[in-house]
Write an enzyme that holds these catalytic residues in place. Structure first.
Site, short mmCIF file in Angstrom:
data_model
loop_
_atom_site.label_atom_id
_atom_site.label_comp_id
_atom_site.label_asym_id
_atom_site.label_seq_id
_atom_site.Cartn_x
_atom_site.Cartn_y
_atom_site.Cartn_z
N HIS A 154 30.18 49.38 52.35
CA HIS A 154 28.86 49.82 51.88
C HIS A 154 28.15 50.66 52.93
O HIS A 154 27.38 51.55 52.61
CB HIS A 154 28.00 48.62 51.48
CG HIS A 154 28.36 48.09 50.13
ND1 HIS A 154 27.45 47.63 49.23
CD2 HIS A 154 29.56 47.96 49.52
CE1 HIS A 154 28.06 47.23 48.12
NE2 HIS A 154 29.35 47.42 48.28
N HIS B 291 39.38 45.53 46.58
CA HIS B 291 39.33 44.37 45.71
C HIS B 291 40.60 43.53 45.81
O HIS B 291 41.18 43.12 44.81
CB HIS B 291 38.98 44.80 44.28
CG HIS B 291 37.60 45.36 44.20
ND1 HIS B 291 37.07 45.96 43.09
CD2 HIS B 291 36.61 45.38 45.15
CE1 HIS B 291 35.83 46.34 43.34
NE2 HIS B 291 35.53 46.01 44.58
C1 HEM Z 1 34.41 51.67 41.51
C2 HEM Z 1 34.14 51.29 42.71
C3 HEM Z 1 33.67 49.90 43.07
C4 HEM Z 1 32.89 49.06 42.35
C5 HEM Z 1 32.22 49.30 41.01
C6 HEM Z 1 32.77 47.84 43.14
C7 HEM Z 1 32.03 46.73 42.76
C8 HEM Z 1 31.98 45.53 43.45
C9 HEM Z 1 31.23 44.38 43.06
C10 HEM Z 1 30.34 44.28 41.83
C11 HEM Z 1 31.45 43.41 43.98
C12 HEM Z 1 30.88 42.01 44.01
C13 HEM Z 1 29.75 41.84 45.01
C14 HEM Z 1 29.32 40.40 45.06
O1 HEM Z 1 28.91 39.87 44.02
O2 HEM Z 1 29.40 39.79 46.14
C15 HEM Z 1 32.35 43.94 44.95
C16 HEM Z 1 32.84 43.23 46.01
C17 HEM Z 1 33.67 43.76 46.97
N1 HEM Z 1 34.03 45.08 47.08
FE1 HEM Z 1 33.80 46.51 45.68
N2 HEM Z 1 33.47 47.97 44.30
C18 HEM Z 1 34.04 49.22 44.30
C19 HEM Z 1 34.81 49.76 45.31
C20 HEM Z 1 35.14 49.13 46.48
C21 HEM Z 1 35.83 49.75 47.58
C22 HEM Z 1 36.30 51.21 47.64
C23 HEM Z 1 35.95 48.79 48.55
C24 HEM Z 1 36.59 48.89 49.92
C25 HEM Z 1 37.43 49.80 50.31
C26 HEM Z 1 35.36 47.58 48.03
C27 HEM Z 1 35.32 46.38 48.70
C28 HEM Z 1 34.80 45.21 48.20
C29 HEM Z 1 34.98 43.89 48.82
C30 HEM Z 1 35.80 43.59 50.07
C31 HEM Z 1 34.28 42.98 48.04
C32 HEM Z 1 34.20 41.47 48.24
C33 HEM Z 1 32.95 41.03 48.92
C34 HEM Z 1 32.95 39.58 49.26
O3 HEM Z 1 34.00 38.93 49.27
O4 HEM Z 1 31.86 39.03 49.54
N3 HEM Z 1 34.85 47.82 46.79
N4 HEM Z 1 32.65 45.24 44.61
#
Ligand code: HEM
Ligand SMILES: *[C@@H]1O[C@H](CO)[C@@H](O)[C@H](O)[C@H]1NC(C)=O
Ligand SMILES: *[C@@H]1O[C@H](CO)[C@@H](O)[C@H](O)[C@H]1NC(C)=O
Ligand SMILES: *[C@@H]1O[C@H](CO)[C@@H](O)[C@H](O)[C@H]1NC(C)=O
Length: 484
Positions: free
Chosen positions: A105, A309
């Site tokens: 982020h 993810h």
């Molecule tokens: C279409 C693009 C993306 C969407 C719509 C998206 C959406 C989300 C959402 C809704 C969450 C849940 C947040 C929460 O409730 O804690 C999340 C978590 C996460 N996202 Fe994405 N994301 C995207 C792309 C990415 C990218 C490119 C990365 C890293 C390279 C990433 C890494 C993560 C990680 C590591 C989590 C887990 C956080 C945790 O375990 O607390 N995301 N994402």
């Protein structure tokens, strides 16, 4: 020298605000209260300036392996004030996902339009208003608060922007994932001014201040032809004042995870389905943001979302209907809803869960979606693509009420995992789907592509727009040769 400067910083911050609570010892280091940011933007305070020259000289003595070990130890050391995820998914406790999301982020603000780069993690403006109030950054104050322990240990030996990007990279590597190289040298900004054009929300009282426009609107917005007219509209990239809107919505740095809702006359609409979110339309939004606004290729897009993810989970295991938190997760509870030390943003008032675990751990609501993408969210794995191709996915609602997807086969080995509409977009677009299939068949290729894209993600910024700028200028890099 580093210690003396640190002492100055501590006095400076401790005297001006209360900590979130006594058990979150370094919370105040990670997030600057909005009132102070807004004060400094008005010119009524002079923020402490990070010394560039000194920092780049000091970096030569940075013990990179020690920093790596401090972060990987912290990553597995679950704290009562913000328990690490894992146990609720039958896994070991780990902050790996949280730290990776933090780095993403922070870096994901980079926009490359017509060859010009703005944003990026250098500056660490996520610590400041307005980024620390974007709804997409919910609960990342906790991640910075946890890392405050490392910041406290290293003081001015490490900038916040280096710490945040290195922590995300360490989280991946220490979880068994791929990382090839990391370079230091990022300088922190003293305020969030440079993020204002990307969008502001949450601030509602800023009388007479040109910087404090609240809840930016997008005068130029659109809906897809098949999209329900009551569904959210999307902000165009270019706005009338030449401002470049960072994503489809103010407060999101990328894409609506829920995806566009189909209208009842659209092809594929099914009356009886729990929801009618369209992975096909979502693919158009993913491409619009990742390619048009961020400058990624389709391949890099698939690699990044897949590697993102793999670790961690989404948080929405709580039904807030009928409570004061019922509208969007907390974004109406402004102003200064997150950056205010002691605001206890979110339902930590006992709405979800009881006693010491109220609002924490399995009771956390960040985005409102619920569940992990993989069976082992603390360990690097290949479930994201493998399960997406192996399973049929059906619409379902999270306990919070957000629209998401689960495996149709409730006996599947992947039955405990979830997908966002934006995840499923990758198998509902011919170009993306071909790459998904390639990565599912060749995990080593995926690892390598992800590591390259991640390197680019965390190294480029407005100040250093080319991926090798930091290496060329300062040459303080690691290839993680010390990791066994
Ligand atoms: C279409 C693009 C993306 C969407 C719509 C998206 C959406 C989300 C959402 C809704 C969450 C849940 C947040 C929460 O409730 O804690 C999340 C978590 C996460 N996202 Fe994405 N994301 C995207 C792309 C990415 C990218 C490119 C990365 C890293 C390279 C990433 C890494 C993560 C990680 C590591 C989590 C887990 C956080 C945790 O375990 O607390 N995301 N994402
Ligand atoms: C990018 O360049 C194209 C072609 O020169 C131009 O039409 C477009 O308006 C530019 N976009 C922005 C956001 O400057
Ligand atoms: C931007 O907005 C206009 C309407 O003002 C619309 O016609 C156009 O398709 C939009 N651009 C994109 C990329 O969708
Ligand atoms: C949440 O609770 C309300 C009433 O308490 C109920 O009507 C609604 O169906 C629940 N939502 C979910 C997703 O369980």
């Amino acid at each position: 020298m580093a210690l003396r400067s640190m002492g100055f910083l501590l006095t400076f911050l401790v005297t001006e605000g209360s900590m979130r609570n006594d058990d979150f010892p370094f919370y105040y280091l990670g997030t600057v209260p909005a009132w102070r940011d807004l004060g400094s933007l008005r010119g009524t305070q002079s923020p402490h300036q990070f010394d560039k020259g000194k920092y780049h000289k000091q970096l030569k003595e940075l013990d990179i392996e020690h920093l790596y070990q401090s972060i990987s130890k912290l990553m597995k050391d679950s704290k009562a004030f913000w328990p690490a995820d894992g146990p609720q998914d039958g896994d070991v406790a780990s902050y790996a996902g949280l730290f990776e999301r933090l780095a993403w982020h922070c870096s994901g603000t980079l926009r490359v339009v017509n060859g010009t780069a703005t944003g990026g993690c250098e500056g660490a403006r996520q610590r400041h208003w307005p980024e620390n109030e974007w709804r997409d950054n919910t609960n990342l104050d906790k991640a910075r608060g946890l890392l405050g322990q490392v910041k406290h240990e290293f003081g001015f030996q490490i900038s916040w922007s280096d710490l945040i990007t290195f922590a995300g990279t360490t989280a991946i590597k220490a979880s068994g994932g791929p990382a090839k190289k990391f370079c230091f040298g990022r300088i922190d900004d003293v305020d969030g001014k440079r993020s204002i054009p990307l969008g502001v929300e949450g601030v509602k009282e800023c009388r007479g201040n040109k910087f404090c426009k609240s809840n930016f609107e997008c005068p130029i917005a659109f809906r897809w032809p098949e999209q329900d007219e009551d569904d959210h509209s999307q902000c165009n990239l270019t706005q009338p004042d030449h401002r470049l809107q960072a994503s489809h919505s103010v407060g999101l740095i990328y894409v609506y995870p829920e995806g566009p809702k189909l209208k009842s006359s659209a092809k594929g609409f099914a009356e009886k389905q729990v929801h009618n979110r369209s992975p096909g339309l979502s693919a158009l939004e993913v491409r619009d943001t990742f390619k048009e606004r961020m400058g990624w290729t389709d391949r890099e897009t698939v690699a990044l979302i897949g590697g993102g993810h793999t670790l961690g989970r989404t948080h929405g295991n709580c039904n807030l209907t009928g409570t004061k938190w019922a509208s969007h997760p907390y974004n109406d509870v402004g102003p200064f809803f997150e950056a205010q030390a002691g605001s206890l943003r979110g339902p930590t008032d006992g709405t979800c869960g009881k006693g010491a675990s109220a609002g924490l751990a399995e009771n956390t609501v960040s985005s409102g979606f619920e569940g992990p993408w993989a069976r082992t969210p603390s360990q690097w794995n290949y479930d994201f693509f493998d399960a997406m191709l192996a399973e049929d996915w059906e619409p379902v609602k999270s306990p919070f009420g957000a629209d998401q997807w689960r495996t149709k086969n409730r006996q599947s080995t992947y039955a405990s995992t979830m997908r966002l509409t934006a995840d499923l977009s990758l198998i509902n677009d011919d170009t993306y789907a071909a790459i998904v299939k390639e990565y599912a068949a060749d995990h080593a290729k995926f690892d390598s592509d992800f590591a390259d894209a991640w390197y680019k993600l965390v190294h480029r910024s407005e100040d250093n727009p080319n991926e090798n700028d930091l290496e060329r200028k300062f040459g303080i890099c690691t290839h993680f040769e010390f990791v066994k």
